[in-house]
Scaffold this motif. Structure first.
Motif, short mmCIF file in Angstrom:
data_model
loop_
_atom_site.label_atom_id
_atom_site.label_comp_id
_atom_site.label_asym_id
_atom_site.label_seq_id
_atom_site.Cartn_x
_atom_site.Cartn_y
_atom_site.Cartn_z
N THR A 62 5.41 -2.27 7.92
CA THR A 62 5.86 -1.10 7.19
C THR A 62 7.37 -0.99 7.32
O THR A 62 7.88 -0.70 8.41
N THR A 85 5.75 9.32 -4.25
CA THR A 85 5.18 8.77 -3.02
C THR A 85 5.50 9.64 -1.81
O THR A 85 6.47 10.41 -1.81
N ALA A 126 -4.12 7.08 -2.37
CA ALA A 126 -3.36 5.87 -2.07
C ALA A 126 -3.68 4.82 -3.13
O ALA A 126 -4.70 4.89 -3.82
N PHE A 129 6.00 2.06 2.22
CA PHE A 129 4.76 1.36 1.90
C PHE A 129 4.43 0.41 3.04
O PHE A 129 5.26 0.11 3.90
N ARG A 130 3.20 -0.06 3.05
CA ARG A 130 2.78 -1.08 4.00
C ARG A 130 2.68 -2.41 3.26
O ARG A 130 1.94 -2.54 2.29
N THR A 154 -2.92 0.39 -4.12
CA THR A 154 -2.42 -0.92 -3.71
C THR A 154 -1.85 -1.64 -4.93
O THR A 154 -2.49 -1.67 -5.99
N VAL A 168 3.77 6.36 4.07
CA VAL A 168 2.46 5.74 4.19
C VAL A 168 1.91 5.88 5.60
O VAL A 168 0.71 5.73 5.83
N ARG A 169 2.79 6.20 6.54
CA ARG A 169 2.38 6.37 7.93
C ARG A 169 2.92 7.69 8.44
O ARG A 169 4.08 8.04 8.19
N ARG A 217 0.85 -1.19 0.00
CA ARG A 217 0.00 0.00 0.00
C ARG A 217 0.89 1.24 0.00
O ARG A 217 1.73 1.42 0.88
N TRP A 218 0.73 2.10 -1.02
CA TRP A 218 1.52 3.31 -1.17
C TRP A 218 0.62 4.54 -1.09
O TRP A 218 -0.55 4.48 -1.46
N LYS A 219 1.19 5.66 -0.65
CA LYS A 219 0.46 6.93 -0.64
C LYS A 219 1.13 7.90 -1.60
O LYS A 219 2.35 7.97 -1.69
#
Length: 293
Positions: free
Chosen positions: A152, A83, A67, A138-139, A69, A86-87, A59-61
């Motif tokens: 992550t 990017t 976001a 990413f997660r 996937t 992600v957190r 999972r990227w933001k």
């Protein structure tokens, strides 16, 4: 205890074998850090069937509200230049870890870190000529024993040798559930064609020397041509730092420029011994200087 003593003692260094020369002008991150890789003893717990690269996802933001996937097999479609972490990084008065921001000369911006160990990684990565550093990139969602698990990674470093996925965890603080996550991240990086490692500490004397070099890591005006004098003196062969600066017209000014050239890796010092007046300093080999010009 003085502040500088506290900082130095806070950097975890893993005991190592016989001394081997590590010239700062030619080293890579792998030469400076203790990297734990593979975690093969936990790989048997991972669900690695014939479709695992499709089932495992990242999972990227790409902004505050955007976001996406991607499965592992589609990671080459991710535009990592767009990017964001992600957190989010958080700061509270009652937290036990030490988050912050570390400026990197190579990227010309600040990067988030969640601990002092991560801050050390960013500083050494900046010295080791990393082109880009993505915090909390990413997660990863993977499966182990039929259960879904998320992890992550701490950083995705973009280097001349390709992406290098990094987790940071001091030696002695890695729990079994961490090792399972690291084993999964290793498999994910392998599927993407990336390198992966867990930084557990630094080789003896490395962090103190790099920290010293970083005092002059920003652009430095060379009005008196101290840098030319240093290069000319160093070209005669490895010299002690004191001998090197004493050959310049103004030794006190030459010291600052020596740190700048050491940071830029135009000069090299042996990082396997404490940095000081007795440190041997050499002119970086011509092919290395040309590659960085």
């Amino acid at each position: 205890m003085q502040k500088k003593d506290f900082v130095a003692s806070s950097v975890r260094q893993v005991p190592e074998g016989p001394r081997r020369e590590t010239w700062s002008d030619s080293c890579r991150l792998e030469d400076l850090a203790f990297l734990q890789r593979g975690f093969t003893e936990y790989a048997h717990q991972l669900d690695l069937d014939e479709r695992w690269a499709r089932r495992w996802t990242t999972r990227w933001k790409f902004g505050r509200d955007v976001a996406a996937t991607y499965s592992l097999r589609d990671l080459n479609e991710v535009d990592v230049s767009r990017t964001v972490p992600v957190r989010r990084f958080t700061w509270r008065t009652d937290q036990y870890h030490r988050p912050g921001l570390e400026y990197m000369v190579s990227t010309r911006r600040h990067h988030g870190c969640e601990s002092f160990e991560e801050e050390c990684l960013l500083l050494v990565a900046d010295f080791a000529a990393v082109r880009e550093a993505l915090s909390q990139p990413f997660r990863l969602r993977f499966y182990a024993g039929g259960k879904r698990v998320d992890h992550t990674p701490d950083y995705l470093l973009l280097t001349d040798r390709g992406p290098f996925l990094i987790d940071v965890r001091p030696a002695g603080r890695i729990r079994p559930d961490d090792e399972l996550k690291f084993a999964a991240t290793f498999e994910a990086a392998l599927a993407a064609g990336w390198r992966y490692g867990v930084v557990t500490g630094w080789r003896r004397h490395v962090w103190e020397a790099v920290n010293a070099f970083s005092a002059e890591r920003r652009p430095l005006a060379n009005v008196l041509d101290m840098q030319g004098q240093l290069r000319a003196a160093a070209s005669q062969g490895p010299l002690s730092l004191k001998n090197l600066v004493d050959r310049c017209s103004i030794p006190a000014v030459a010291r600052a420029h020596a740190l700048h050239l050491l940071w830029r890796r135009e000069l090299g010092a042996d990082l396997s011994v404490p940095y000081g007046d007795a440190s041997l300093v050499r002119l970086a080999p011509g092919e290395l200087r040309e590659a960085r010009s």
